[in-house]
Design a protein around this motif. Structure first.
Motif, PDB file in Angstrom:
ATOM      1  N   LYS A   1      24.811  -1.503 -30.623  1.00 28.80           N
ATOM      2  CA  LYS A   1      24.657  -1.881 -28.902  1.00 28.80           C
ATOM      3  C   LYS A   1      24.711  -3.295 -28.912  1.00 28.80           C
ATOM      4  CE  LYS A   1      23.566   2.304 -26.384  1.00 28.80           C
ATOM      5  NZ  LYS A   1      23.099   3.408 -25.581  1.00 28.80           N
ATOM      6  N   GLU A   2      23.552  -4.311 -29.072  1.00 28.43           N
ATOM      7  CA  GLU A   2      23.500  -5.696 -29.392  1.00 28.43           C
ATOM      8  C   GLU A   2      25.043  -5.918 -29.886  1.00 28.43           C
ATOM      9  OE1 GLU A   2      19.747  -6.949 -30.701  1.00 28.43           O
ATOM     10  OE2 GLU A   2      18.604  -5.720 -29.583  1.00 28.43           O
ATOM     11  N   ILE A   3      25.100  -5.733 -31.291  1.00 29.61           N
ATOM     12  CA  ILE A   3      26.435  -6.426 -32.125  1.00 29.61           C
ATOM     13  C   ILE A   3      27.415  -6.468 -30.945  1.00 29.61           C
ATOM     14  CG2 ILE A   3      27.411  -6.064 -34.765  1.00 29.61           C
ATOM     15  CD1 ILE A   3      24.251  -5.029 -35.866  1.00 29.61           C
ATOM     16  N   ALA A   4      27.628  -4.816 -30.723  1.00 25.35           N
ATOM     17  CA  ALA A   4      29.054  -4.643 -30.396  1.00 25.35           C
ATOM     18  C   ALA A   4      29.341  -6.158 -28.922  1.00 25.35           C
ATOM     19  CB  ALA A   4      29.707  -3.017 -29.739  1.00 25.35           C
TER      20      ALA A   4
END
Length: 73
Positions: free
Chosen positions: A67-70
């Motif tokens: 989620k952080e990467i997205a």
């Protein structure tokens, strides 16, 4: 294909084999082919270590990292 426990065991065996190859070839670094094998075994050790590390990460941690990467993209 393989269960998580089988993957963990394969990673451990791979790390052991790569470490043994790295140590064994370290005694013959004057030989060009042994030096190449030594570097390759070291790279394999790093690869198996990373794979081993990621196999032990929890499912929630993986989802939160994804989620952080997205969000950053």
């Amino acid at each position: 294909m393989w269960s998580l426990e089988e993957k963990k065991e394969i990673a451990k065996i791979g790390m052991t084999g790569a470490l043994a190859a790295t140590v064994a070839t370290s005694f013959f670094l004057k030989n060009r082919s042994m030096k190449r094998l030594h570097v390759g075994a070291g790279a394999a050790l790093v690869g198996f270590s990373l794979w081993h590390h990621f196999l032990y990460q929890g499912k929630k941690e993986r989802e939160s990292k994804e989620k952080e990467i997205a969000q950053e993209s």
